[in-house]
Scaffold this active site. Structure first.
Site, short mmCIF file in Angstrom:
data_model
loop_
_atom_site.label_atom_id
_atom_site.label_comp_id
_atom_site.label_asym_id
_atom_site.label_seq_id
_atom_site.Cartn_x
_atom_site.Cartn_y
_atom_site.Cartn_z
N ILE A 46 -8.98 -57.03 -1.29
CA ILE A 46 -8.25 -57.92 -2.19
C ILE A 46 -9.15 -59.06 -2.65
CG2 ILE A 46 -6.25 -59.44 -2.43
CD1 ILE A 46 -5.59 -56.44 -2.29
N THR A 66 -2.32 -63.96 0.85
CA THR A 66 -2.11 -62.64 0.25
C THR A 66 -1.56 -61.66 1.27
OG1 THR A 66 -4.38 -61.91 0.69
CG2 THR A 66 -3.97 -63.03 -1.40
N SER A 91 3.93 -59.11 0.04
CA SER A 91 3.09 -57.91 0.16
C SER A 91 3.05 -57.17 -1.17
CB SER A 91 3.65 -56.99 1.24
OG SER A 91 4.87 -56.40 0.80
N CYS A 92 2.15 -56.19 -1.26
CA CYS A 92 2.07 -55.37 -2.46
C CYS A 92 3.37 -54.61 -2.69
CB CYS A 92 0.89 -54.40 -2.37
SG CYS A 92 0.92 -53.34 -0.90
N THR A 141 7.34 -51.12 7.53
CA THR A 141 7.11 -51.97 6.37
C THR A 141 8.04 -53.17 6.43
OG1 THR A 141 7.17 -52.12 3.95
CG2 THR A 141 8.71 -50.60 4.95
N GLY A 142 7.49 -54.32 6.12
CA GLY A 142 8.31 -55.54 6.09
C GLY A 142 8.86 -55.84 4.72
N ARG A 173 2.05 -43.71 5.47
CA ARG A 173 0.69 -43.83 4.95
C ARG A 173 0.15 -42.42 4.69
NH1 ARG A 173 -1.68 -48.93 6.35
NH2 ARG A 173 -0.01 -50.45 6.06
#
Length: 481
Positions: free
Chosen positions: A139, A258, A288-289, A347-348, A370
């Site tokens: 990133i 980030t 997050s993304c 995942t959050g 993933r």
């Protein structure tokens, strides 16, 4: 003349027009801080073919291709105006003028549509705002590319320093090489030179100091000429206010994380809740993304249909925190080889929805897998809506949102029937609605949302940084509410 010859002649004519647009776009950007867009896509520093492809892409959104012959007059009209710093979408100008029945000329219509950026209404150019990158991984390097790209006129954001731990001999040379060439995102667009003695990297004329430190407490940024800076922590090492406060050293004014923030750290998704930030907030997170990918379309659906509950399943590219081959890892499954397996993980993103959309009265659950691709993920958003609808209505709604709404920089839309993940490498949107995969039955809607979890997310981070620094310029024509 044959059909083939006629088609080729037409192409050459459009090339010639696109070529004539490039110096106009460049001059507006350098001299007036005006970024020319086409359906939210910047045309600054783009090639002839890229400009033509961007015009053609309008067909995916608006249903018909835009021609450079249509947009050039609007671009030419902009050069006659006393413009201040702004973003101007010539695609929207052309479409709005086509729909207008008052008989105004292109020059008259353009002057009216961008009046908020001219004369007494125009805003002053901002003083450059210093930016520091703490960490220089996936990133961090993409943020560096974006910040260098956006330095343009010399105003706005200015990358002044990068903080890393020294990795050994020729550390700075190796880091510059990683910035120069990337296996996923390709070559850096420009030139990079290194001065090992001065510990600097110069990229497209931007001289960036590389500071070696093991801890934030070791650094006085003012010693390097850095002042009032926004520091972007892309290490993820500290995620609460106490830890991130360590960055508030001399020369640093604000800290942007980030990764998802913990505790009372605001989690910001640009386009959704960035305007809730208090001016005196010094520590914030860009979430997050995946949160950035699902929250904008979730808001778009909730605003139009209401959402009672939902579940998001993300099929996510592997990341650096996984192992190349099976080895010890503190997480249950992430120790298994990333390029050889699909790996179920947590995942959050779902729980982060509540922070970004506090008014959404719906339970959103989530899980993640993933998979063995290096970049681009897809979120499958399964929603129970407050009212029944149909597939075409939802498609029309999301297409319109991606084209004219305040979320147009966050949400993209594609109707290509053969789209696959690698097609979205380099996408600047937070998520891309896949029209062909959308499923709707009564009050149930399933959205398939592609997202470049590296580059698209980095673009969202830069938008937040622009906003908090005061250099996010207004867009014209103004998006529909």
């Amino acid at each position: 003349m044959t059909v083939n010859e006629d088609s080729f002649t037409h192409w050459k004519h459009r090339e010639e027009i696109a070529e004539s647009m490039i110096p106009i776009i460049g001059k507006l950007h350098r001299e007036r801080d005006v970024t020319v867009l086409l359906h939210s896509r910047s045309l600054v520093n783009k090639s002839v073919v890229s400009i033509l492809k961007t015009h053609r892409f309008a067909r995916q959104i608006a249903g018909e291709e835009l021609s450079v012959t249509e947009t050039l007059p609007f671009l030419q009209a902009l050069t006659t105006l006393d413009l201040g710093p702004s973003q101007i979408d010539i695609g929207l100008l052309a479409e709005a003028h086509r729909a207008d029945d008052r008989g105004l000329s292109v020059a008259e219509f353009t002057a009216e549509a961008v009046a908020g950026a001219t004369g007494a209404h125009k805003i002053d150019r901002r003083e450059p705002r210093d930016v520091v990158l703490y960490g220089f991984g996936r990133i961090g390097r993409l943020l560096a590319r974006l910040l260098i790209e956006k330095s343009g006129s010399g105003n706005g954001l200015r990358l002044r320093a990068i903080v890393v731990r020294r990795g050994g001999e020729q550390d700075i040379v190796k880091r510059a090489s990683l910035l120069r060439r990337d296996s996923v995102h390709g070559q850096f667009q420009g030139t990079i030179t290194v001065d090992e003695a001065e510990s600097t990297i110069t990229a497209n004329g931007n001289t960036i100091k590389v500071i070696y430190a093991n801890d934030p407490s070791e650094i006085d940024y003012t010693a390097y000429g850095v002042k009032n800076a926004i520091l972007i922590d892309n290490t993820g090492k500290w995620r609460d206010r106490e830890g991130l406060s360590q960055h508030l050293r001399p020369g640093v004014d604000k800290v942007v994380l980030t990764a998802p923030g913990k505790g009372d750290v605001p989690n910001i998704v640009h386009g959704v809740n960035h305007d809730t930030l208090k001016p005196d907030e010094r520590i914030l997170s860009c979430a997050s993304c995946t949160t950035n990918a699902i929250v904008p379309p979730l808001k778009a659906m909730a605003d139009e249909y209401g959402v009672l509950r939902g579940h998001v399943e993300t099929v996510h590219s592997f990341t650096n925190d996984q192992n190349l081959l099976d080895n010890y890892h503190k997480s249950e499954r992430r120790g298994r080889s990333a390029p050889l397996n699909m790996v179920i993980t947590e995942t959050g993103a779902a729980s982060a929805v509540a922070k970004a959309l506090p008014d959404l009265d719906a339970t959103i659950t989530g899980s993640s897998i993933r998979v063995p691709v290096p970049d681009v993920s897809i979120a499958i958003l399964n929603l129970q809506l407050a009212r029944p609808t149909n597939r075409q209505e939802v498609l029309d709604h999301l297409r319109k949102v991606s084209l004219t709404s305040p979320l147009k920089r966050q949400i993209d839309f594609i109707s290509a029937p053969d789209a696959v993940s690698s097609d979205f490498i380099g996408s600047r949107h937070a998520s891309i609605v896949d029209a062909g995969a959308l499923k709707v039955e009564g009050d149930n809607a399933i959205l398939y949302l592609w997202y470049d979890n590296e580059f698209g997310y980095s673009c969202q981070v830069v938008r937040v940084v622009q906003y908090v620094s005061g250099v996010e310029y207004p867009t014209f024509p103004a998006p529909a509410a």
